[in-house]
Write a protein that holds these residues in place. Structure first.
Motif, PDB file in Angstrom:
ATOM      1  N   ARG A 127       0.289  -7.934   4.313  1.00 29.36           N
ATOM      2  CA  ARG A 127       0.213  -9.311   3.828  1.00 29.36           C
ATOM      3  C   ARG A 127       1.623  -9.849   3.687  1.00 29.36           C
ATOM      4  O   ARG A 127       2.513  -9.153   3.207  1.00 29.36           O
ATOM      5  N   TYR A 148       3.523 -13.044   1.887  1.00 31.69           N
ATOM      6  CA  TYR A 148       3.373 -14.166   0.962  1.00 31.69           C
ATOM      7  C   TYR A 148       4.580 -15.078   1.114  1.00 31.69           C
ATOM      8  O   TYR A 148       5.711 -14.615   1.065  1.00 31.69           O
ATOM      9  N   TYR A 176      -0.370 -17.409   2.311  1.00 30.55           N
ATOM     10  CA  TYR A 176      -0.212 -16.005   2.672  1.00 30.55           C
ATOM     11  C   TYR A 176      -0.903 -15.715   3.988  1.00 30.55           C
ATOM     12  O   TYR A 176      -1.768 -16.473   4.439  1.00 30.55           O
ATOM     13  N   PHE A 177      -0.467 -14.639   4.603  1.00 33.89           N
ATOM     14  CA  PHE A 177      -0.943 -14.267   5.927  1.00 33.89           C
ATOM     15  C   PHE A 177      -1.397 -12.821   5.875  1.00 33.89           C
ATOM     16  O   PHE A 177      -0.671 -11.964   5.376  1.00 33.89           O
ATOM     17  N   GLU A 178      -2.601 -12.549   6.366  1.00 31.72           N
ATOM     18  CA  GLU A 178      -3.072 -11.173   6.498  1.00 31.72           C
ATOM     19  C   GLU A 178      -2.897 -10.783   7.955  1.00 31.72           C
ATOM     20  O   GLU A 178      -3.466 -11.441   8.840  1.00 31.72           O
ATOM     21  N   LEU A 179      -2.114  -9.750   8.193  1.00 31.14           N
ATOM     22  CA  LEU A 179      -1.854  -9.329   9.570  1.00 31.14           C
ATOM     23  C   LEU A 179      -2.442  -7.948   9.818  1.00 31.14           C
ATOM     24  O   LEU A 179      -2.332  -7.058   8.974  1.00 31.14           O
ATOM     25  N   LYS A 180      -3.085  -7.795  10.961  1.00 36.55           N
ATOM     26  CA  LYS A 180      -3.551  -6.477  11.381  1.00 36.55           C
ATOM     27  C   LYS A 180      -2.537  -5.984  12.403  1.00 36.55           C
ATOM     28  O   LYS A 180      -2.262  -6.654  13.396  1.00 36.55           O
ATOM     29  N   ILE A 181      -1.947  -4.806  12.095  1.00 37.01           N
ATOM     30  CA  ILE A 181      -0.875  -4.275  12.931  1.00 37.01           C
ATOM     31  C   ILE A 181      -1.381  -3.038  13.662  1.00 37.01           C
ATOM     32  O   ILE A 181      -2.094  -2.221  13.077  1.00 37.01           O
ATOM     33  N   SER A 182      -0.989  -2.888  14.917  1.00 40.10           N
ATOM     34  CA  SER A 182      -1.376  -1.717  15.718  1.00 40.10           C
ATOM     35  C   SER A 182      -0.984  -0.420  15.003  1.00 40.10           C
ATOM     36  O   SER A 182       0.108  -0.319  14.435  1.00 40.10           O
ATOM     37  N   THR A 197       9.519  -4.821  11.587  1.00 39.30           N
ATOM     38  CA  THR A 197       8.898  -5.896  12.356  1.00 39.30           C
ATOM     39  C   THR A 197       8.383  -7.003  11.435  1.00 39.30           C
ATOM     40  O   THR A 197       8.580  -8.197  11.702  1.00 39.30           O
ATOM     41  N   GLU A 206      11.031  -9.174   9.996  1.00 38.38           N
ATOM     42  CA  GLU A 206      11.527 -10.069  11.045  1.00 38.38           C
ATOM     43  C   GLU A 206      10.573 -11.249  11.240  1.00 38.38           C
ATOM     44  O   GLU A 206      10.999 -12.412  11.296  1.00 38.38           O
ATOM     45  N   ILE A 207       9.254 -10.923  11.320  1.00 41.18           N
ATOM     46  CA  ILE A 207       8.238 -11.963  11.507  1.00 41.18           C
ATOM     47  C   ILE A 207       8.242 -12.926  10.324  1.00 41.18           C
ATOM     48  O   ILE A 207       8.214 -14.147  10.492  1.00 41.18           O
ATOM     49  N   LEU A 254       7.251 -17.009   9.922  1.00 40.87           N
ATOM     50  CA  LEU A 254       6.276 -17.469   8.927  1.00 40.87           C
ATOM     51  C   LEU A 254       6.883 -18.273   7.780  1.00 40.87           C
ATOM     52  O   LEU A 254       6.170 -18.982   7.079  1.00 40.87           O
ATOM     53  N   GLU A 274       2.473  -5.807  18.716  1.00 37.48           N
ATOM     54  CA  GLU A 274       1.814  -4.911  17.758  1.00 37.48           C
ATOM     55  C   GLU A 274       0.966  -5.682  16.736  1.00 37.48           C
ATOM     56  O   GLU A 274       0.226  -5.077  15.976  1.00 37.48           O
ATOM     57  N   LEU A 298      -2.180  -7.543  15.920  1.00 40.85           N
ATOM     58  CA  LEU A 298      -3.495  -7.623  16.552  1.00 40.85           C
ATOM     59  C   LEU A 298      -4.297  -8.819  16.068  1.00 40.85           C
ATOM     60  O   LEU A 298      -5.120  -9.370  16.801  1.00 40.85           O
ATOM     61  N   ALA A 299      -4.106  -9.211  14.840  1.00 42.27           N
ATOM     62  CA  ALA A 299      -4.852 -10.353  14.299  1.00 42.27           C
ATOM     63  C   ALA A 299      -4.118 -10.929  13.095  1.00 42.27           C
ATOM     64  O   ALA A 299      -3.397 -10.217  12.396  1.00 42.27           O
ATOM     65  N   ARG A 352      -4.815 -13.781   9.803  1.00 41.85           N
ATOM     66  CA  ARG A 352      -5.636 -14.770   9.098  1.00 41.85           C
ATOM     67  C   ARG A 352      -4.775 -15.409   8.023  1.00 41.85           C
ATOM     68  O   ARG A 352      -4.034 -14.732   7.326  1.00 41.85           O
ATOM     69  N   GLY A 390      -4.230 -17.659   4.548  1.00 44.10           N
ATOM     70  CA  GLY A 390      -4.858 -18.095   3.308  1.00 44.10           C
ATOM     71  C   GLY A 390      -3.837 -18.840   2.478  1.00 44.10           C
ATOM     72  O   GLY A 390      -2.718 -19.079   2.924  1.00 44.10           O
TER      73      GLY A 390
END
Lengths: 81, 81
Positions: free
Chosen positions: A4, A6, A41-47, A58, A61-62, A67, B32, B34-35, B37, B39
């Motif tokens: 996440r 924020y 806030y952002f929920e990210l799914k990472i490999s 990473t 950096e993002i 963001l 890396e 993948l998704a 979301r 909020g």
């Protein structure tokens, strides 16, 4: 791996949206609310293929480059499972 | 007393903004990811005059009735110090 990010306004930056929400809540009878600040806030799914250290690097950096806006915003990164 | 309310889209609701951010990150070389979301969250300063139980009750009410849209959004309340 889930993470996440924020992003919130720096404390020195005015947040009119938060002030409006605070006034609205007070108007609705919630006098115990003294201040509100809004963020996103952002929920990210990472490999899962990358290491925890690499993921932290990473995500920093993002969060910094994409963001958030470093001039007026702060960010916080949280990685779990 | 400080509290945070997190509001996010229900998992069954499409989040085009998150998808756009995900595509942008992939395009920038962050394969890396993948998704994503998106909020929003709210930092609330609550009067110290009320008890912890009362604060929980009030914040649940505020989150449900004012800060989120129950049809498409979920919320989570966190109280600290």
């Amino acid at each position: 791996m889930n993470a996440r990010v924020y992003v919130s306004m720096k404390p020195t930056v005015l947040d009119p949206q938060g002030q409006t929400i605070c006034s609205a809540l007070n108007g609705l009878g919630h006098k115990e609310v003294l201040a509100v600040r809004q963020g996103k806030y952002f929920e990210l799914k990472i490999s899962d293929g990358i290491s925890h250290e690499q993921a932290v690097k990473t995500l920093e950096e993002i969060a910094r480059d994409v963001l958030s806006n470093g001039v007026i915003e702060d960010y916080r990164v949280e990685i779990f499972d």
